[in-house]
Design a protein around this motif. Sequence first.
Motif, PDB file in Angstrom:
ATOM      1  N   THR A  97       0.847  -1.194   0.000  1.00  0.00           N
ATOM      2  CA  THR A  97       0.000   0.000   0.000  1.00  0.00           C
ATOM      3  C   THR A  97       0.876   1.235   0.000  1.00  0.00           C
ATOM      4  O   THR A  97       2.001   1.234   0.524  1.00  0.00           O
ATOM      5  N   THR A  98       0.378   2.289  -0.597  1.00  0.00           N
ATOM      6  CA  THR A  98       1.093   3.548  -0.642  1.00  0.00           C
ATOM      7  C   THR A  98       0.092   4.688  -0.591  1.00  0.00           C
ATOM      8  O   THR A  98      -1.030   4.558  -1.085  1.00  0.00           O
ATOM      9  N   SER A 100      -0.797   8.530  -1.718  1.00  0.00           N
ATOM     10  CA  SER A 100      -0.403   9.453  -2.776  1.00  0.00           C
ATOM     11  C   SER A 100      -1.524  10.443  -3.053  1.00  0.00           C
ATOM     12  O   SER A 100      -2.704  10.128  -2.871  1.00  0.00           O
ATOM     13  N   CYS A 107       3.642   1.502  -8.458  1.00  0.00           N
ATOM     14  CA  CYS A 107       3.988   0.921  -7.157  1.00  0.00           C
ATOM     15  C   CYS A 107       5.484   1.075  -6.932  1.00  0.00           C
ATOM     16  O   CYS A 107       6.297   0.722  -7.794  1.00  0.00           O
ATOM     17  N   GLN A 108       5.859   1.600  -5.784  1.00  0.00           N
ATOM     18  CA  GLN A 108       7.268   1.838  -5.504  1.00  0.00           C
ATOM     19  C   GLN A 108       8.038   0.549  -5.244  1.00  0.00           C
ATOM     20  O   GLN A 108       9.269   0.552  -5.200  1.00  0.00           O
TER      21      GLN A 108
END
Length: 371
Positions: A97-98, A100, A107-108
Motif C-alpha cells: 500500500t502507498t 499518494s 507501485c514503488q
Amino acid sequence: MSMPPPFPPQPEDTASASAEDAALLATRCPGCGSQLGFAAGTSSMRCLMCGYFAEIAHDPDASVDEHDYETWAANNAGRAVASLGGHVLRCEGCGATTESTAISTACQFCGGHLVGITPTEGVIPPEAVVPFALDQTAARAAFTKWVTSRFFGPRALKDVDAEESLRGTYLPYWTFDARTTSEYEGQRGDDYTVKVDDDRTETRTRWSHRSGTVRRSFDDIVVPGSAQLTPKEARGAGSADLAKAQPYRAEYVAGFSTVRYDVDPPRGLETAKQVMAGVIRADVERAIGGDRQRISQIRTAYAAVMFKLVLMPFWIATYMYAGKQWQVVINASTGKVTGKHPVSAVKVALTVAGGLVLLVLALYLYSRTRT
C-alpha cells in the motif's frame, strides 16, 4: 455541504479495496497475469508482455459534466486543495500500500500500475480526459527531431538519449465558460488630413467621447491546473485538442502518472479572466470604431460561470548535459515540442562574427557604389 460528483462508474472487473483503502483498477492481463496499460493512440488496454488487447468499455450515456462555479465556491469557501490529504492505494500485484495525492502512479515496490478510483473528500475529480495519441516511440522520435534541429545547440547534444527519463504524464487543466457584460468608456479617434504649407500635409486626429456595453459568451477557456510546468513551458507545449476529450475512465490513465491539481478553481478562474480580458478589450475597440481608440475604463460582470477538470497528456523528457538537468515537454495530443537546451558559445560567436563580416562587406560595397 454538497460534495463534488464521484468518479464515473467503473467496469465490473474493478477490484474493491477495504473501507480504509481506495479501490484499485484491475490491471492484470487475464491471459498471462502481466501488466495492462492504456495503449496510446487506441481505445484499448494492452498487456506489456503478451500483447493482449482489452477494449475499453464505454458507457453510451456517459457525459462530461461541468460545475457551477458559484455553487462550488459557496460550498467550498476556505478549502484549499493543498490542505487536503492523499488516499491509500493498494497494489494489485504485490499487495503493498502507498499513500499518494496522484490519481495514478506506479507501485514503488514492484512497479505495478496504481489507479485510484475513490476520490479524496473535497477534491474535484476529473470530468474528462484527452487520451495519449503519441506512444513512447513517437515521443522519442519527436524528441530526437527537436534536439537535432537546435541550431545553437552543442554538436554533442545530438547524441543525447532521453529514453530512460521519458515519462508519460497526465496534467490537470481547468476549462471555464462564462457570459460577460462589459461597460466601457473611452474615446474614438478619427484621422483627417490638413495642408500645412504648399508642399506638405499633416495627419491629425479628432477625438470624441464614447461609452457603451459589449457582451460575449466564452466557452472552454483552458488554463493550467498545476504548476508542474512553468508558465513558459505550458504556453510552449499548448493544450490538448479538446475535441478528442472523452468522459473520464480510469483505464485511460493506467500505466501513466497523473498529477492532481494544485491550482484551485479560484486561481484558475483569475487566469481565465485575464484571457477573457484580452478578447473583451478587442471587442471594445471594435465597438468604439474609428481609426484609433483610447480606453479609459472597462467594467466586466461575469454570469453563468461553469468549469470542469480535464486531464491532458504529455511526455516529459529530462536529460543531463554538462552537469546540468534540462527538460523537454512533448504534447502527446498535438505532437508539439517545447523545452530548454544548452547553447554552444562557439556557434554563437561564429554566427555573430559572420554577421559582422557580412555587414562590413555590405557597407564596403555600398560605399563603392557612391563613389
